[in-house]
Write an enzyme that holds these catalytic residues in place. Structure first.
Site, PDB file in Angstrom:
ATOM      1  CG  MET A 345      -6.057  -7.725  -5.465  1.00  0.00           C
ATOM      2  SD  MET A 345      -7.023  -7.526  -4.317  1.00  0.00           S
ATOM      3  CE  MET A 345      -6.134  -6.995  -2.953  1.00  0.00           C
ATOM      4  CG  ASP A 346      -0.650 -10.126 -10.298  1.00  0.00           C
ATOM      5  OD1 ASP A 346      -1.669 -10.714 -10.577  1.00  0.00           O
ATOM      6  OD2 ASP A 346      -0.139  -9.159 -11.183  1.00  0.00           O
ATOM      7  CG  LEU A 352       4.502 -10.656  -5.884  1.00  0.00           C
ATOM      8  CD1 LEU A 352       4.978  -9.429  -5.277  1.00  0.00           C
ATOM      9  CD2 LEU A 352       4.153 -10.739  -7.509  1.00  0.00           C
ATOM     10  CE1 TYR A 434       2.770  -5.870 -17.799  1.00  0.00           C
ATOM     11  CE2 TYR A 434       0.621  -6.572 -18.101  1.00  0.00           C
ATOM     12  CZ  TYR A 434       1.508  -5.704 -18.254  1.00  0.00           C
ATOM     13  OH  TYR A 434       1.154  -4.533 -19.386  1.00  0.00           O
ATOM     14  CG  HIS A 488      -3.342  -3.089 -18.103  1.00  0.00           C
ATOM     15  ND1 HIS A 488      -3.107  -2.828 -19.430  1.00  0.00           N
ATOM     16  CD2 HIS A 488      -2.069  -3.160 -17.397  1.00  0.00           C
ATOM     17  CE1 HIS A 488      -2.073  -3.106 -19.726  1.00  0.00           C
ATOM     18  NE2 HIS A 488      -1.225  -3.426 -18.636  1.00  0.00           N
ATOM     19  CG  HIS A 490       0.808  -2.632 -14.091  1.00  0.00           C
ATOM     20  ND1 HIS A 490       0.724  -4.027 -14.070  1.00  0.00           N
ATOM     21  CD2 HIS A 490       0.465  -2.187 -15.471  1.00  0.00           C
ATOM     22  CE1 HIS A 490       0.768  -4.384 -15.351  1.00  0.00           C
ATOM     23  NE2 HIS A 490       0.683  -3.202 -15.985  1.00  0.00           N
ATOM     24  CB  ILE A 640       5.328   4.517  12.434  1.00  0.00           C
ATOM     25  CG1 ILE A 640       6.682   5.378  12.346  1.00  0.00           C
ATOM     26  CG2 ILE A 640       4.376   5.059  13.686  1.00  0.00           C
ATOM     27  CD1 ILE A 640       6.386   6.995  11.863  1.00  0.00           C
ATOM     28  CG  HIS A 650       0.602  -0.268 -20.012  1.00  0.00           C
ATOM     29  ND1 HIS A 650       1.090  -1.786 -19.876  1.00  0.00           N
ATOM     30  CD2 HIS A 650       0.902  -0.063 -21.323  1.00  0.00           C
ATOM     31  CE1 HIS A 650       1.728  -2.039 -20.918  1.00  0.00           C
ATOM     32  NE2 HIS A 650       1.486  -0.837 -21.852  1.00  0.00           N
TER      33      HIS A 650
END
Length: 700
Positions: A345-346, A352, A434, A488, A490, A640, A650
């Protein structure tokens, strides 16, 4: 003591590198042909002050937070490790009321820290100089990894006797090893109570692309607080380390010419300079758009207070309060001991923004780009500059905004066309192997195009095979000798707080339904009809996209109507529609249950911003978008938030070796009855006289 000093030196070296690289990039881009010094003036961050309630914390403010925490009684004996110091944004109502020149709402910071193995979430009021809230372990999980965590964990294996013995048996020198600490995920109660990481190693002998030379089957579980190796696994002794041949991706290392006709240089010329401007450091104004742009430690890039001018009266109208990438879920499909945990969970585990490096002028961003830095905090609470993290530029790729021609059926010729020029805000994060490129592209017709590009290196698995005997028995195809590209996914989940002409909006599912014609009614047997259904509660808006049950999904303001009586709105146009196929009870999917649907709608809640939870590292999935939405709250004509998950499956291939060509997908936010007619009807065409005259240089 020597190890601690070494790690401290490595950390300081990283910071110095950021500063040096930032300075070099600034001097580089300012000396490039076509770069206008008037476009970008030097920024002296040490003297900066905020100009807008949403501006990120300044260097001075981060220093003030550290001073407040240093005198805070619970930290009087031991200062905690700081994982993030970010602006605790004012209440939305305060921001919406604020106008330039008004007094600022109180400036506050949110701090995520770690002390004695416990997570601390603090709110600090910078005006009253005090901690106003302090919660310990509010949920399962920990803050994202810090630079110190990553540096120390990477060195931990070298003090382990089993590791050194295994490396020697493989004939690998420790001097050619690079070890990295991917996150460990969460796989049940046995993994609770300690903050752990998995450490994998690679050989960099003969190549900078060490990702293509894994030491397969060698993995260590390391306690991040004690740096003790808790578990040692070595199952790949019979798997050779792949060769370094043809793995180097540096331009200067390429010995062969590309087998194609050479491309002549190309760039956009802007003799009058860019059409956009950045005011007060973060307010972007271009064509009919105004928005706030900033760098973020976790999300990377945040767009706020997005407004577009009405095409009839020129008034600014609200479109979106805040948009950003909330979480990035990357599960790998291999069950081996050294692979099963790879379900990253990058955003919540690594950040990021923290994974972003300076953008490369002319290659990441074209001429006339404007560069924006990030200001973040080190683990000891001091501020540092993340240079050239975001760029802004205008794009023209020969696309057409609109056109029409006539002549076959009339006595006169009509040739009307308009070029499409857009504005792009870009950020690129390098999360380990990545690279992710995030683009927010604004069009003059009111459309926002959000794109994510995937590049960098595959995470590969060592194999004894040069040619695959049975690919169905492998976790992915062979992409080079002794290298498997593991299958995998993403998934990028975006938080989109749409405020169409105001905060109170509704979500509408416009379903296309097949109707059958009555006998004798028409030669046609069937047709499609659009049927609108307004979502009353959250569960009405949990959408799994279906190809043969199509819908449009509108965010509307039921209180604001066009002259024809249609509610003003925007629709999300899905793209990258891959969905997670994992069992909902699979631990990685439990933590990433926000990918169970492609679309969610929730009531606005300032505390519900991170789809994977505030404390994501080793979380159990008890604080996710899916958990919040189970409350099934009312969402009709309310403030909202729209959530969209962009997905990629991938299956790697040989063309992904040794570095992947960028694959891009995205989604659009498109006006629906927002304008009275085509908002760019009166846009001017391009004329030759307005363009610079560029001719090829004379042949020698």
């Amino acid at each position: 003591m020597e190890k601690t000093s070494c790690l401290h030196f490595c950390f300081i070296s990283c910071l110095v590198l950021f500063i040096i690289v930032g300075s070099w990039y600034r001097s580089s881009i300012s000396s490039l042909p076509g770069y206008s010094l008037q476009t970008q003036k030097p920024i002296y961050h040490s003297a900066e002050t905020p100009h807008h309630p949403l501006d990120p914390l300044t260097v001075k403010e981060i220093n003030r937070v550290r001073t407040i925490l240093s005198s805070y009684e619970p930290f009087s004996f031991t200062f905690p490790t700081i994982h993030t110091i970010l602006l605790d944004e004012p209440d939305k109502v305060q921001v919406l009321k604020w106008r330039k020149g008004d007094p600022f709402p109180p400036r506050k910071a949110q701090v995520l820290a770690l002390l004695n193995g416990q997570s601390h979430v603090l709110n600090v009021d910078l005006d009253s100089i005090r901690v106003t809230s302090h919660v310990i372990n509010p949920r399962s999980g920990y803050p994202m990894l810090s630079m110190d965590d990553i540096s120390a964990a990477s060195e931990a294996p070298f003090s382990n006797a089993e590791f050194n013995k295994s490396i020697a048996a493989r004939g690998v020198s420790s001097s050619e090893l690079i070890c990295l600490p991917p996150s460990a995920g969460w796989f049940g109660p046995n993994e609770e109570g300690k903050r752990v990481v998995k450490v994998l190693c690679f050989s960099n002998q003969g190549t900078p692309n060490f990702y293509m030379r894994p030491i397969e089957g060698l993995v260590m579980t390391v306690d991040l607080d004690t740096m003790e190796v808790l578990k040692f696994s070595d199952t790949g002794r019979d798997i050779p380390i792949p060769k370094s041949t043809d793995t180097d991706y540096w331009y200067t290392a390429q010995k062969k010419e590309p087998q194609m006709e050479p491309l002549n240089p190309i760039s956009i010329e802007q003799p009058k300079g860019p059409s956009f401007r950045v005011e007060d450091g973060h307010i972007v104004k271009w064509a009919n758009w105004v928005f706030h742009l900033k760098a973020d430690h976790r999300a990377g890039l945040v767009i706020s207070r997005v407004m577009v001018r009405d095409s009839e009266n020129g008034e600014l109208r609200d479109v979106m309060y805040k948009g950003f990438a909330s979480e990035f879920f990357v599960p790998y499909m291999d069950l081996d001991e050294s692979w099963y945990f790879k379900s990253y969970m990058d955003a919540g585990e690594f950040g990021l923004g923290m994974s972003a490096l300076p953008l490369v002028p002319l290659n990441d961003c074209p001429r006339h780009s404007y560069y924006m830095d990030g200001i973040f905090a080190t683990p000891d609470g001091n501020p540092f500059v993340h240079p050239n993290m975001i760029c802004l530029f205008e794009r023209y790729a020969g696309d057409i905004s609109w056109r029409h021609s006539e002549g076959l059926l009339t006595d006169f010729q009509i040739r009307e066309a308009r070029p499409k020029v857009t504005l792009v805000a870009r950020m690129a994060a390098s999360v380990g192997n990545y690279d992710y490129i995030f683009d927010w592209e604004f069009q003059t017709d009111g459309l926002i195009n959000v794109k994510v590009g995937l590049s960098g290196m595959l995470m590969v698995k060592g194999s004894p095979y040069h040619q695959a005997p049975n690919q169905d028995a492998m976790s992915g195809p062979l992409i080079s000798e002794n290298l498997i590209g593991v299958v995998h996914d993403h998934f990028v989940t975006f938080h989109l707080d749409m405020d169409i002409d105001g905060a109170n909006n509704s979500f509408v599912n416009v379903n296309l339904v097949k109707e059958r014609s009555l006998p004798e009614e028409s030669p046609r047997k069937s047709y499609l009809k659009a049927k609108r259904k307004i979502a009353k509660t959250e569960k009405d808006a949990q959408i799994k996209l279906k190809l043969y049950d199509p819908s449009e999904f509108h965010m509307i303001n039921p209180s604001k109507r066009s002259r024809l009586g249609n509610p003003t709105g925007y629709k999300i146009v899905p793209g990258g529609t891959a969905a997670s196929l994992l069992d909902h009870s699979d631990p990685p999917q439990l933590r990433s249950a926000f990918t169970n649907s492609q679309i969610w709608v929730t009531p606005y809640n300032k505390s519900e911003q991170w789809a994977g939870g505030l404390l994501t590292y080793q979380s159990r999935g008890d604080d996710t978008l899916a958990v919040w939405s189970e409350r099934d709250r009312s969402i009709e004509n309310k403030d909202i938030v729209l959530w969209y998950t962009l997905g990629f499956h991938h299956i790697p291939c040989q063309e992904d070796f040794p570095v992947m060509p960028t694959v891009t997908s995205g989604f659009e936010l498109k006006p629906v009855n927002f304008f009275e007619s085509n908002p760019i009807l009166r846009a001017a065409p391009a004329f030759e006289k307005d363009l610079p005259v560029c001719r090829p240089s004379a042949s020698p």
